[in-house]
Structures are given as C-alpha cells and as structure tokens.
Scaffold this motif. Sequence first.
Motif, PDB file in Angstrom:
ATOM      1  N   TYR A  30      -1.373  -4.188  -9.881  1.00 51.71           N
ATOM      2  CA  TYR A  30       0.018  -3.752  -9.985  1.00 51.71           C
ATOM      3  C   TYR A  30       0.787  -4.487 -11.077  1.00 51.71           C
ATOM      4  O   TYR A  30       1.773  -3.977 -11.579  1.00 51.71           O
ATOM      5  N   TRP A  77       0.816  -1.223   0.000  1.00 56.50           N
ATOM      6  CA  TRP A  77       0.000   0.000   0.000  1.00 56.50           C
ATOM      7  C   TRP A  77       0.845   1.266   0.000  1.00 56.50           C
ATOM      8  O   TRP A  77       0.459   2.251  -0.603  1.00 56.50           O
ATOM      9  N   HIS A  88       3.032   0.538  -3.452  1.00 54.98           N
ATOM     10  CA  HIS A  88       2.328  -0.088  -4.586  1.00 54.98           C
ATOM     11  C   HIS A  88       3.253  -1.044  -5.342  1.00 54.98           C
ATOM     12  O   HIS A  88       3.313  -1.026  -6.564  1.00 54.98           O
ATOM     13  N   LEU A 140      -4.622  -6.987  -5.919  1.00 58.44           N
ATOM     14  CA  LEU A 140      -3.425  -6.151  -6.010  1.00 58.44           C
ATOM     15  C   LEU A 140      -2.427  -6.722  -7.007  1.00 58.44           C
ATOM     16  O   LEU A 140      -1.764  -5.962  -7.732  1.00 58.44           O
TER      17      LEU A 140
END
Length: 186
Positions: A168, A68, A71, A164
């Motif tokens: 990402y 977080w 990233h 995520l």
Amino acid sequence: MSQIIIKMERPFVEELFARYKTQIGNDFLGYRNHVYRTITYTMHFLGNAKEHERLVEAAFVYHDIGLWTDHELAYLEPSEAVALADNQKLGLGFDPDLLRGAIHWHHKIFPYTGPHQEIIEACRKADWIDASKGMLRKGLGKNVIAEVENAFPNLGFHNTLLRLAKDYGGSTLIGGIKVTRGIVKW
C-alpha cells in the motif's frame, strides 16, 4: 493476577468475521489468531468480566479491518466506520463511542484516560503486547504470553503487516512511515 483463561472458540467472533473472511483472504488465519490473542489479554486485564466480552470481541474483529476493506495504511478511521456500520446494520447494540474508542485508541503510546477508560486501556495494552510479540508485557509474565501464543500461533501476522505496508505504501520504509503517522496516537 489470576491465571489467564484461553477460550479456543468464540462463536460471536466467527459470526462477525464471516462477512469479511473472503475479503481478508490468505491473511485471515493470521489476523484471526491476532484477534484471539488480543481478546484473551484484554479479558484478562478486565478480570474476565462477562459483561465486556462481546464488546471486546467486536472491537478486535474490527480494529485492523480497514487494512483489507479500504486498503488503507491509516486504517483506524476506516476500521471504525466498518464497525459502526455493522453495529447499526446488525443491531449489535454497542455504545458507538465505546466501540469507536476501543478501535481508535488501540495504538496509543501512553495510557488512555477518558471515557470508558477501563475497557479502552485494557484493549490498548493487549494490542501492544501482541504487536510487540510480547516484548512489551504490560504486567503479564513471559510464560503467560507464551501460553497464549502457543494457543493461537502467529501464522505470519506480523509479516502480513510488513507486506501490506510495502504493497500500500510502495515500499516497506514509506509504508512504515505512513502506518506510523496514520495510526499511532500519543
């Protein structure tokens, strides 16, 4: 092993999380419960030794935080950097090598041997239990894992990791490969 002790409230964890709650956003409750589960398992492996509790709490608050804050799918080093910076800035007083090691080696496939082995190995085993949703039990009974999971429900944490990886990495497959290459240690 003795019966597992489940602490529903951990003020130090909440104090450390307060700085990052907004940044973690909607993923916060799932990550928080993951942290509470892994702390619970680790402390059990350490015989609930009070002298290790704050370090274990800090290590797990920070262990995945780079997802977080930076990233990054290769989030170990960013997570270590955030933990070490807060350790210094907040005057937490943890041995930097131990704090870094608990974060750096928590995805190691084979048992950790080296400095601070007892604590780092307990953290490693705890994270593997939770990452595998209890498929890897590291000596704990299914009933013990179920008790911890009931106290701290998943709340979509593992789905967050998949999301995520896709966000990402561009796709779940590519992201999954990047995560594996970036965080798994032998």
